[in-house]
Scaffold this motif. Structure first.
Motif, PDB file in Angstrom:
ATOM      1  N   LYS A  44     -15.532  51.317 -67.547  1.00 41.21           N
ATOM      2  CA  LYS A  44     -16.728  50.574 -67.958  1.00 41.21           C
ATOM      3  C   LYS A  44     -18.003  51.245 -67.443  1.00 41.21           C
ATOM      4  CE  LYS A  44     -15.775  46.388 -66.545  1.00 41.21           C
ATOM      5  NZ  LYS A  44     -15.972  44.937 -66.362  1.00 41.21           N
ATOM      6  N   ASN A  45     -17.979  51.655 -66.192  1.00 39.33           N
ATOM      7  CA  ASN A  45     -19.157  52.315 -65.623  1.00 39.33           C
ATOM      8  C   ASN A  45     -19.463  53.630 -66.338  1.00 39.33           C
ATOM      9  OD1 ASN A  45     -19.520  50.258 -63.785  1.00 39.33           O
ATOM     10  ND2 ASN A  45     -18.474  51.318 -62.113  1.00 39.33           N
ATOM     11  N   ALA A  46     -18.416  54.355 -66.713  1.00 38.32           N
ATOM     12  CA  ALA A  46     -18.625  55.625 -67.420  1.00 38.32           C
ATOM     13  C   ALA A  46     -19.277  55.382 -68.776  1.00 38.32           C
ATOM     14  CB  ALA A  46     -17.298  56.351 -67.591  1.00 38.32           C
ATOM     15  N   ILE A  47     -18.870  54.287 -69.457  1.00 38.71           N
ATOM     16  CA  ILE A  47     -19.462  53.968 -70.765  1.00 38.71           C
ATOM     17  C   ILE A  47     -20.916  53.549 -70.598  1.00 38.71           C
ATOM     18  CG2 ILE A  47     -19.350  52.379 -72.718  1.00 38.71           C
ATOM     19  CD1 ILE A  47     -16.302  52.339 -72.330  1.00 38.71           C
ATOM     20  N   VAL A  48     -21.181  52.700 -69.609  1.00 36.30           N
ATOM     21  CA  VAL A  48     -22.547  52.215 -69.389  1.00 36.30           C
ATOM     22  C   VAL A  48     -23.475  53.369 -69.023  1.00 36.30           C
ATOM     23  CG1 VAL A  48     -23.971  50.773 -67.894  1.00 36.30           C
ATOM     24  CG2 VAL A  48     -21.807  49.896 -68.766  1.00 36.30           C
ATOM     25  N   GLN A  49     -23.015  54.281 -68.170  1.00 39.98           N
ATOM     26  CA  GLN A  49     -23.846  55.387 -67.703  1.00 39.98           C
ATOM     27  C   GLN A  49     -23.799  56.607 -68.621  1.00 39.98           C
ATOM     28  OE1 GLN A  49     -22.611  56.200 -63.678  1.00 39.98           O
ATOM     29  NE2 GLN A  49     -22.655  54.027 -63.104  1.00 39.98           N
ATOM     30  N   ASN A  50     -23.057  56.486 -69.729  1.00 38.15           N
ATOM     31  CA  ASN A  50     -22.927  57.575 -70.702  1.00 38.15           C
ATOM     32  C   ASN A  50     -22.389  58.851 -70.031  1.00 38.15           C
ATOM     33  OD1 ASN A  50     -23.040  58.662 -73.271  1.00 38.15           O
ATOM     34  ND2 ASN A  50     -25.155  59.400 -73.021  1.00 38.15           N
ATOM     35  N   LYS A  51     -21.344  58.682 -69.197  1.00 36.83           N
ATOM     36  CA  LYS A  51     -20.732  59.802 -68.496  1.00 36.83           C
ATOM     37  C   LYS A  51     -19.240  59.898 -68.807  1.00 36.83           C
ATOM     38  CE  LYS A  51     -23.966  59.815 -64.593  1.00 36.83           C
ATOM     39  NZ  LYS A  51     -24.124  59.687 -63.127  1.00 36.83           N
ATOM     40  N   THR A  52     -18.923  59.661 -70.052  1.00 34.19           N
ATOM     41  CA  THR A  52     -17.517  59.711 -70.455  1.00 34.19           C
ATOM     42  C   THR A  52     -17.049  61.152 -70.568  1.00 34.19           C
ATOM     43  OG1 THR A  52     -18.191  59.593 -72.768  1.00 34.19           O
ATOM     44  CG2 THR A  52     -17.628  57.524 -71.672  1.00 34.19           C
ATOM     45  N   SER A  53     -15.749  61.348 -70.363  1.00 38.06           N
ATOM     46  CA  SER A  53     -15.150  62.684 -70.450  1.00 38.06           C
ATOM     47  C   SER A  53     -14.616  62.914 -71.864  1.00 38.06           C
ATOM     48  CB  SER A  53     -14.026  62.809 -69.429  1.00 38.06           C
ATOM     49  OG  SER A  53     -13.373  64.055 -69.546  1.00 38.06           O
ATOM     50  N   HIS A  54     -14.244  64.148 -72.126  1.00 37.60           N
ATOM     51  CA  HIS A  54     -13.694  64.487 -73.446  1.00 37.60           C
ATOM     52  C   HIS A  54     -12.188  64.248 -73.514  1.00 37.60           C
ATOM     53  CE1 HIS A  54     -12.938  68.039 -70.967  1.00 37.60           C
ATOM     54  NE2 HIS A  54     -11.949  68.327 -71.794  1.00 37.60           N
ATOM     55  N   ALA A  55     -11.513  64.057 -72.341  1.00 42.47           N
ATOM     56  CA  ALA A  55     -10.059  63.867 -72.346  1.00 42.47           C
ATOM     57  C   ALA A  55      -9.649  63.065 -71.119  1.00 42.47           C
ATOM     58  CB  ALA A  55      -9.344  65.217 -72.363  1.00 42.47           C
ATOM     59  N   TYR A  56      -8.707  62.139 -71.338  1.00 41.59           N
ATOM     60  CA  TYR A  56      -8.206  61.285 -70.276  1.00 41.59           C
ATOM     61  C   TYR A  56      -6.680  61.305 -70.289  1.00 41.59           C
ATOM     62  CZ  TYR A  56     -12.920  59.273 -70.039  1.00 41.59           C
ATOM     63  OH  TYR A  56     -14.281  59.094 -69.902  1.00 41.59           O
ATOM     64  N   LEU A  57      -6.101  61.064 -69.115  1.00 37.15           N
ATOM     65  CA  LEU A  57      -4.652  60.904 -68.995  1.00 37.15           C
ATOM     66  C   LEU A  57      -4.373  59.582 -68.296  1.00 37.15           C
ATOM     67  CD1 LEU A  57      -1.693  61.870 -69.085  1.00 37.15           C
ATOM     68  CD2 LEU A  57      -2.091  63.038 -66.906  1.00 37.15           C
ATOM     69  N   PHE A  58      -3.680  58.667 -68.994  1.00 35.96           N
ATOM     70  CA  PHE A  58      -3.278  57.384 -68.427  1.00 35.96           C
ATOM     71  C   PHE A  58      -1.782  57.464 -68.124  1.00 35.96           C
ATOM     72  CE2 PHE A  58      -6.738  54.859 -70.921  1.00 35.96           C
ATOM     73  CZ  PHE A  58      -7.714  55.483 -70.156  1.00 35.96           C
ATOM     74  N   SER A  59      -1.431  57.383 -66.854  1.00 34.47           N
ATOM     75  CA  SER A  59      -0.018  57.471 -66.470  1.00 34.47           C
ATOM     76  C   SER A  59       0.364  56.264 -65.623  1.00 34.47           C
ATOM     77  CB  SER A  59       0.241  58.752 -65.671  1.00 34.47           C
ATOM     78  OG  SER A  59      -0.505  58.755 -64.459  1.00 34.47           O
ATOM     79  N   GLY A  60       1.640  55.890 -65.692  1.00 33.28           N
ATOM     80  CA  GLY A  60       2.111  54.763 -64.901  1.00 33.28           C
ATOM     81  C   GLY A  60       3.369  54.154 -65.495  1.00 33.28           C
ATOM     82  N   PRO A  61       3.975  53.164 -64.811  1.00 37.59           N
ATOM     83  CA  PRO A  61       5.206  52.537 -65.303  1.00 37.59           C
ATOM     84  C   PRO A  61       4.989  51.845 -66.646  1.00 37.59           C
ATOM     85  CG  PRO A  61       4.772  51.964 -63.010  1.00 37.59           C
ATOM     86  CD  PRO A  61       3.538  52.624 -63.523  1.00 37.59           C
ATOM     87  N   ARG A  62       6.088  51.503 -67.282  1.00 37.13           N
ATOM     88  CA  ARG A  62       6.019  50.844 -68.588  1.00 37.13           C
ATOM     89  C   ARG A  62       5.394  49.457 -68.449  1.00 37.13           C
ATOM     90  NH1 ARG A  62      11.018  49.858 -66.511  1.00 37.13           N
ATOM     91  NH2 ARG A  62      11.773  47.707 -66.684  1.00 37.13           N
ATOM     92  N   GLY A  63       4.695  49.051 -69.492  1.00 37.19           N
ATOM     93  CA  GLY A  63       4.169  47.694 -69.556  1.00 37.19           C
ATOM     94  C   GLY A  63       3.045  47.392 -68.591  1.00 37.19           C
ATOM     95  N   THR A  64       2.289  48.395 -68.165  1.00 40.93           N
ATOM     96  CA  THR A  64       1.203  48.146 -67.211  1.00 40.93           C
ATOM     97  C   THR A  64      -0.183  48.254 -67.854  1.00 40.93           C
ATOM     98  OG1 THR A  64       1.375  50.471 -66.532  1.00 40.93           O
ATOM     99  CG2 THR A  64       2.519  48.838 -65.180  1.00 40.93           C
ATOM    100  N   GLY A  65      -0.246  48.469 -69.184  1.00 38.67           N
ATOM    101  CA  GLY A  65      -1.530  48.415 -69.874  1.00 38.67           C
ATOM    102  C   GLY A  65      -2.137  49.745 -70.241  1.00 38.67           C
ATOM    103  N   LYS A  66      -1.376  50.827 -70.299  1.00 35.50           N
ATOM    104  CA  LYS A  66      -1.945  52.147 -70.578  1.00 35.50           C
ATOM    105  C   LYS A  66      -2.492  52.234 -72.005  1.00 35.50           C
ATOM    106  CE  LYS A  66       1.901  54.212 -69.581  1.00 35.50           C
ATOM    107  NZ  LYS A  66       2.648  53.011 -69.151  1.00 35.50           N
ATOM    108  N   THR A  67      -1.635  51.912 -72.977  1.00 40.04           N
ATOM    109  CA  THR A  67      -2.071  52.002 -74.374  1.00 40.04           C
ATOM    110  C   THR A  67      -3.133  50.955 -74.683  1.00 40.04           C
ATOM    111  OG1 THR A  67       0.169  52.748 -74.919  1.00 40.04           O
ATOM    112  CG2 THR A  67      -1.244  52.111 -76.750  1.00 40.04           C
ATOM    113  N   SER A  68      -2.995  49.770 -74.128  1.00 38.66           N
ATOM    114  CA  SER A  68      -4.005  48.726 -74.348  1.00 38.66           C
ATOM    115  C   SER A  68      -5.361  49.164 -73.826  1.00 38.66           C
ATOM    116  CB  SER A  68      -3.566  47.419 -73.661  1.00 38.66           C
ATOM    117  OG  SER A  68      -2.375  46.924 -74.220  1.00 38.66           O
ATOM    118  N   ALA A  69      -5.389  49.750 -72.637  1.00 31.58           N
ATOM    119  CA  ALA A  69      -6.651  50.228 -72.071  1.00 31.58           C
ATOM    120  C   ALA A  69      -7.239  51.344 -72.918  1.00 31.58           C
ATOM    121  CB  ALA A  69      -6.431  50.710 -70.634  1.00 31.58           C
TER     122      ALA A  69
END
Length: 578
Positions: free
Chosen positions: A29-54
């Motif tokens: 959220k802070n990255a979006i507000v401050q317009n400091k988003t990256s060109h690529a992200y990696l969301f990793s973690g156990p199943r069912g913890t919200g990666k795709t939803s986020a």
């Protein structure tokens, strides 16, 4: 409309709906507000913890024209289109079924085109670890320097399978397992939205069975609702998850503590007959004993209890339990649980583990912590101790022998605990070289045989085991005939150890024969004895004929350069290489 599973109906649509991942949602959220988003992200973690939803929420928030504090409005065309998958600028790709190079090349061709509706084109690649090596390589350059209007979001449950070249090009966010309390809060919110009555204890059972995954928790909750009559009860939750009611668990543990084998085994048989999962039962027992220890040490921390409910029966049991025995219970159950995961008969392991728990509770000695290891008889233990003592004594004697040998004849003899017949000690010499055989080798000595053996010597040492090679580190061939060579050892003890070991002699003989393609045997001799024997042989060479009656033996002709070098520095410092 067909019924939809709860985890689909209540999928998070904003960052505030993502449970237990505040460290991720706040940063995004802070990255979006401050317009400091990256060109690529990696969301990793156990199943069912919200990666795709986020990832989908981020795609909506960064493109939403009405976003507030980094949150999407979920009412505009872009938000609704991203939610139902109709907007062409947000593409969700399953890498498990699109893992080839051609699919990635297709992405590379399309990223150059500008988005049609939104501000950014967002590519969400789920289960990215399933991509092939070629696909990863094809993605590298595009991932590092995509067009300004493109954002990649990679999601995976196994980040260790990703190449480091990919990980170094993205911002990584690790999603953690959701706590039991957070899951309970979300389940309660959903049931209240659906106007379904529930028992708070039932939600606790479902949350613990989900093991940190919100999707698993909602799937289990769906089953519990369908199993019962539109009400979530403790009995239904126990039945669906395979857990055990606290009353039964308390009775089973009390029987273990009282060393009542009959009662404990009857309770266990009843639970298994009801279809309870043995693995789940072991986990319940582990958590229950953990709660007992927690209650004993910090009775005020009732909120930290994961399995137990503080009732009168539990308080009585916790007061009478011995903490030292509980530590042993936990070890036994943990070992049983690990073995059960790889067995087709887990029920047997829990029965054996239960018997061990009873033995510990009754004070009976249990020598092993694993269910499949029996206590060793006392007689065997005594014999083992005696063998260890003898080995230690022999090792100490051997160390003294080596020390005496390294000092080269200090006039003292090492005292051996197990004297050998071959080790007859005469004066201060423990090994007597066979002078007659050595003189025979010297009489028939040939320079080419010695050179052949020396050329293979390093290869021979590399073939041997470390213990055998150690004996030859300071040994060298010094004379050779067509079938025998003389091996000089720097230390007498090493020579004796080598020649008294038939296996060592056979190994060296076979090795040198294999390398030289000739059947050589060898004679070991200490360095000090070699000098004396060689000198005597040279003195008597003019008056002694060789064994086959041929020419008189003589020292092989030496190169004049070698002779001059020996005069300058001495033979001991020379190393001749052809």
């Amino acid at each position: 409309m067909a019924y939809q599973a709860l985890y689909r109906v209540f999928r998070p649509q904003s960052f505030q709906d993502v449970v237990g991942q505040e460290h991720v949602t706040r940063t995004l959220k802070n990255a979006i507000v401050q317009n400091k988003t990256s060109h690529a992200y990696l969301f990793s973690g156990p199943r069912g913890t919200g990666k795709t939803s986020a990832a989908k929420i981020f795609a909506k928030a960064i493109n939403c024209p009405n976003s507030v504090d980094g949150e999407p409005c979920n009412d505009c065309e872009i938000c609704t289109g991203t939610t139902d998958g109709s907007i062409p600028d947000v593409l969700e790709i399953d890498a498990a079924s699109n893992n080839g190079v051609e699919e990635i090349r297709d992405i590379r061709e399309k990223v150059k085109y500008a988005p049609t509706i939104a501000k950014y084109k967002v590519y969400i690649i789920d289960e990215v670890h399933m991509l092939s090596t070629g696909a990863f390589n094809a993605l590298l350059k595009t991932l590092e320097e995509p067009p300004k209007h493109v954002i990649f979001i990679l999601a995976t449950t196994e980040p260790h399978k990703l190449p480091l070249t990919i990980i170094s090009r993205v911002q990584r966010f690790d999603f953690k397992r959701i706590t039991t309390q957070d899951i309970i809060g979300r389940l309660a919110f959903i049931l209240e939205e659906e106007k379904i009555a529930y028992d708070a204890k039932a939600l606790d059972i479902v949350a613990r069975a989900a093991e940190g995954g919100m999707r698993d928790a909602l799937s289990l909750l769906d089953q519990v609702i369908s199993y019962g009559t539109q009400e979530v009860t403790v009995a239904d939750a126990l039945e669906i998850t395979g857990s055990v009611a606290q009353g039964m668990l308390t009775e089973l543990v009390q029987a273990v503590i009282n060393s009542d084998a009959k009662m404990a085994l009857e309770k266990l048989s009843g639970l298994l007959a009801e279809g309870k999962d043995p693995v789940r039962l072991v986990e319940d027992l582990l958590v229950f004993f953990r709660d007992v220890l927690l209650f004993q040490k910090a009775p005020d921390l009732t909120d930290a209890m994961e399995r137990a409910v503080i009732d009168e029966a539990f308080q009585t049991l916790a007061t009478s339990a011995d903490a030292n025995k509980i530590y042993q219970y936990v070890t036994i159950l943990n070992d049983a649980g690990q073995q059960m995961r790889f067995s087709n008969h887990p029920g047997i392991y829990i029965e054996v583990a239960l018997v061990q728990l009873i033995q510990v509770g009754g004070g009976a000695p249990v020598a092993a912590t694993t269910p499949n290891v029996a206590a060793a008889p006392s007689q065997d233990v005594a014999e083992l101790v005696n063998k260890v003592d003898r080995l230690e004594q022999e090792l100490n004697d051997l160390k003294r022998q080596i020390a005496n040998g390294a000092t080269a004849g200090n006039g003292t003899n090492a005292q051996s605990a197990a004297p050998r017949k071959k080790q007859a000690i005469s004066g201060n010499k423990q090994f007597k070289a066979p002078v007659g055989r050595i003189n025979s080798v010297l009489s028939a000595a040939k320079k080419q045989d010695l050179q052949l053996i020396r050329s293979c010597w390093s290869d021979l040492i590399s073939m041997l085991m470390a213990s055998q090679a150690a004996l030859l580190n300071e040994a060298e061939p010094v004379a050779a005939s067509n079938d025998t060579f003389v091996l000089k050892f720097k230390h007498e003890i090493h020579c004796q150890m080598a020649m008294d070991n038939p296996n060592f002699v056979e190994t060296v003989t076979n090795g040198i024969s294999r390398l030289t393609k000739n059947n050589y045997s060898f004679i070991g001799i200490p360095e000090d004895q070699w000098g004396e024997i060689r000198e005597n042989f040279l003195k008597n060479a003019d008056n002694t004929e060789s064994e086959d009656g041929g020419e008189k033996p003589s020292e092989p002709a030496e190169d004049p350069i070698i002779s001059e070098a020996a005069k300058l520095v001495g033979e001991g410092l020379l190393e001749i290489k052809e």
